[in-house]
Enzyme design. Structure first.
Site, mmCIF file in Angstrom:
data_model
loop_
_atom_site.group_PDB
_atom_site.id
_atom_site.type_symbol
_atom_site.label_atom_id
_atom_site.label_comp_id
_atom_site.label_asym_id
_atom_site.label_seq_id
_atom_site.Cartn_x
_atom_site.Cartn_y
_atom_site.Cartn_z
ATOM 1 N N ASN A 1 -10.302 -0.335 -0.527
ATOM 2 C CA ASN A 1 -8.718 -0.407 -0.266
ATOM 3 C C ASN A 1 -8.144 -0.985 -1.828
ATOM 4 O OD1 ASN A 1 -6.042 -0.677 0.053
ATOM 5 N ND2 ASN A 1 -6.559 -1.511 2.199
ATOM 6 N N CYS B 1 0.750 -1.118 -0.193
ATOM 7 C CA CYS B 1 0.126 -0.044 0.030
ATOM 8 C C CYS B 1 1.087 1.360 0.167
ATOM 9 C CB CYS B 1 -1.015 0.053 1.040
ATOM 10 S SG CYS B 1 -1.753 -1.415 1.411
ATOM 11 N N HIS C 1 -2.884 6.925 2.286
ATOM 12 C CA HIS C 1 -3.296 5.564 1.823
ATOM 13 C C HIS C 1 -4.786 5.301 2.320
ATOM 14 C CE1 HIS C 1 -4.072 1.508 1.045
ATOM 15 N NE2 HIS C 1 -4.027 0.993 2.332
#
Length: 314
Positions: free
Chosen positions: A270, A113, A240
């Site tokens: 996500n 990520c 993020h």
């Protein structure tokens, strides 16, 4: 010494949208359960015929068009991804082939990520050192391909997509891409994993949540300090997009009281390495961030790796 800047951005998401109600038909969950815990309402899902390099190439093509450049103008391609199934050719090489590039250097970076902000720093360093003149920096992940759809703790989180930036040299060191602050917590590598055969995404959500909410505000402020920008001067904060319950408190703790805070996790879930460039590109496309304004980018995730820098809006 030359400086660097982001010349243009692009993003891409697959057409198929999966809602929380759709997920409730697959596992024991509900729209209320998902939104109250992570803030996600929808996510985009790529089909079996859409590999991660295709997502990346779509976003890259849009960034090139926005910059008014052709494929031959790029001499470095960096793709941040952790979901490429094949090891060779790498995703960057496949993107270069899809776009008909000449002979760029092509590299993948797997920092999960935090991949895009690591790749952006790498491109900045390469250009400043004279190793490249113009780079394509892409974050792309197909998280749904490494997801256990019977595990309600993870399948509600993920989505697919890509975001890209054209990074180029400038004549002066303008600070358009600020110095990176990066690092990791190796002993917590177990907290976020994509392991096994076939590979599957798993995480220790509470451990990630505690670390992010307790440690990241100070790290993000350090990234601002390295660029000589005070948090209250930020026009935007793009973290993020892991969980709305992480994103919103973090922005407040950083002290970015005047900033637009990216909340793309609500619509996209996500998307791992894609989440920072995807969210940034959307904010710029909608005109929510003025050209030249300072924006903090900060990625964090697998290995509990992190990387952040202040950039100027193209």
């Amino acid at each position: 010494m030359t400086g660097t800047r982001i010349a243009a951005l692009g993003h891409y998401q697959p057409a198929k949208v999966l809602t929380n109600d759709d997920l409730a038909a697959l596992v024991e969950t509900s729209d209320e359960w998902i939104t109250s815990r992570v803030g996600i309402r929808t996510r985009h899902v790529a089909g079996p015929e859409e590999p991660v390099d295709e997502l990346a190439a779509h976003a890259a093509g849009k960034a090139l068009a926005a910059a008014g450049l052709g494929a031959g103008d790029i001499d470095l391609v960096l793709v941040a991804t952790s979901t490429a199934i094949d090891r060779s050719p790498n995703t960057a090489a496949r993107v270069a082939a899809r776009l008909g590039m000449g002979s760029p250097a092509t590299m993948d970076l797997n920092v999960v990520c935090a991949g895009f902000t690591h790749a952006l720093a790498t491109a900045d360093h390469a250009i400043r050192a004279g190793g490249a003149r113009r780079a394509l920096v892409i974050g792309a992940d197909k998280m749904t391909e490494v997801t256990d759809w019977t595990d309600r703790t993870t399948c509600v989180l993920v989505g697919d997509g890509a975001g890209a930036a054209v990074v180029e040299a400038t004549d002066t060191d303008t600070g358009a891409i600020g110095p990176v602050l990066w690092g990791s917590v190796p002993e917590m590598g177990h907290a976020v994993r994509i392991e096994g055969t076939p590979p599957r995404f798993a995480q220790e959500g509470q451990a990630v949540y505690r670390w992010a909410t307790q440690q990241l505000p100070a790290l993000a402020r350090q990234a601002c300090e390295r660029s000589g920008v005070r948090p209250e001067e930020l026009a935007g904060v793009v973290l993020h997009q892991a969980n709305l319950r992480i994103v919103e408190p973090l922005a407040a703790k950083i002290g970015a009281v005047n900033a637009v805070v990216a909340r793309d996790v609500v619509d996209s879930g996500n998307t791992s390495a894609a989440s920072v460039p995807l969210a940034l590109a959307k904010l710029v496309e909608r005109g929510e961030l003025p050209s030249g304004a300072p924006v903090l980018l900060f990625g964090f995730g697998g290995n509990l790796s992190y990387a952040g820098q202040v950039v100027r809006v193209p």
